[in-house]
Design a protein around this motif. Structure first.
Motif, mmCIF file in Angstrom:
data_model
loop_
_atom_site.group_PDB
_atom_site.id
_atom_site.type_symbol
_atom_site.label_atom_id
_atom_site.label_comp_id
_atom_site.label_asym_id
_atom_site.label_seq_id
_atom_site.Cartn_x
_atom_site.Cartn_y
_atom_site.Cartn_z
ATOM 1 N N HIS A 177 0.827 -1.214 0.000
ATOM 2 C CA HIS A 177 0.000 0.000 0.000
ATOM 3 C C HIS A 177 0.857 1.257 0.000
ATOM 4 O O HIS A 177 0.458 2.280 -0.576
ATOM 5 C CB HIS A 177 -0.957 0.002 1.202
ATOM 6 N N ARG A 178 2.021 1.207 0.619
ATOM 7 C CA ARG A 178 2.916 2.364 0.621
ATOM 8 C C ARG A 178 3.493 2.604 -0.775
ATOM 9 O O ARG A 178 3.664 3.738 -1.195
ATOM 10 C CB ARG A 178 4.027 2.144 1.650
ATOM 11 N N ARG A 179 3.768 1.530 -1.501
ATOM 12 C CA ARG A 179 4.364 1.650 -2.837
ATOM 13 C C ARG A 179 3.322 1.926 -3.922
ATOM 14 O O ARG A 179 3.632 2.544 -4.933
ATOM 15 C CB ARG A 179 5.133 0.377 -3.206
ATOM 16 N N PHE A 180 2.104 1.439 -3.714
ATOM 17 C CA PHE A 180 1.058 1.570 -4.722
ATOM 18 C C PHE A 180 -0.209 2.069 -4.040
ATOM 19 O O PHE A 180 -0.746 1.400 -3.162
ATOM 20 C CB PHE A 180 0.806 0.225 -5.417
ATOM 21 N N ALA A 181 -0.672 3.217 -4.446
ATOM 22 C CA ALA A 181 -1.826 3.860 -3.806
ATOM 23 C C ALA A 181 -3.093 3.024 -3.944
ATOM 24 O O ALA A 181 -3.988 3.115 -3.109
ATOM 25 C CB ALA A 181 -2.044 5.247 -4.398
ATOM 26 N N SER A 182 -3.168 2.217 -5.005
ATOM 27 C CA SER A 182 -4.374 1.422 -5.239
ATOM 28 C C SER A 182 -4.015 0.214 -6.093
ATOM 29 O O SER A 182 -2.919 0.129 -6.657
ATOM 30 C CB SER A 182 -5.427 2.267 -5.973
ATOM 31 N N GLU B 281 -3.231 1.382 -9.534
ATOM 32 C CA GLU B 281 -1.858 1.895 -9.690
ATOM 33 C C GLU B 281 -0.871 0.737 -9.810
ATOM 34 O O GLU B 281 0.077 0.803 -10.586
ATOM 35 C CB GLU B 281 -1.482 2.810 -8.530
#
Length: 193
Positions: free
Chosen positions: A51-56, A59
């Motif tokens: 979740h920190r690397r990819f907002a959704s 993404e």
């Protein structure tokens, strides 16, 4: 590769992103409804790291597609289509692309072609393909009156069928063997008469 919108990452962070992208390709290929938590588990990282690397999820999927297209673009360049003999460049580019497509089939099949970055990468790859085929035509490997747009469409369809079609009769997925078969098939149909 780092997420497309992020600034360059440290080496350890880049390895983490690579692990997430690789795991996402494997997990989503088996279960398109897999959760980010399942992807995190397969990558060996915490869910919060994903979740920190990819907002959704979107993404993550976008980054997977852009990354795959970047790899294809680099793989075509690695075949040296401007300087290598046309047959060598065509074979190497084909083998490289087949190998990438086997490992990124899920991402590539779901790439949003309206995404500007994906569209730009696809256009660059197609332009290089067109140049390589024109070079092959000027070298006499393709008939002088062959429609190169049609040749490209057939070539790309052969790559798609190679990667997505039924497994080879002898069970091989060796990119060099498949590239040889594909190019032989292509050139037998468009060679000068």
């Amino acid at each position: 590769m780092p997420p497309t919108s992020a600034r360059p990452l440290r080496a350890d962070a880049e390895r983490t992103v690579r692990a997430i992208l690789d795991a996402a390709e494997r997990v989503l290929s088996e279960n398109p409804n897999a959760t980010l938590e399942q992807i995190a588990e397969a990558a060996g990282v915490a869910r919060t790291t994903v979740h920190r690397r990819f907002a959704s999820r979107e993404e993550l999927l976008r980054t997977m597609a852009v990354n795959a297209w970047r790899r294809i673009d680099a793989a075509v360049d690695a075949a040296r289509p401007e300087t290598a003999p046309p047959m060598v460049a065509l074979h190497q580019a084909t083998a490289n692309v087949i190998e990438i497509k086997y490992g990124a089939a899920y991402a590539l099949d779901r790439a949003d072609e309206t995404d500007p970055e994906v569209a730009d990468l696809q256009a660059r790859v197609l332009a290089k393909c067109d140049a390589a085929l024109a070079h092959a035509q000027s070298d006499g490997l393709i008939a002088p009156d062959a429609d190169l747009l049609w040749v490209r469409r057939v070539y790309l369809a052969l790559i798609t069928e190679t990667v997505h079609g039924t497994p080879a009769l002898d069970g091989t997925t060796n990119p060099d063997i498949l590239a040889t078969r594909l190019i032989t098939t292509l050139l037998s149909g468009v060679a000068p008469k």
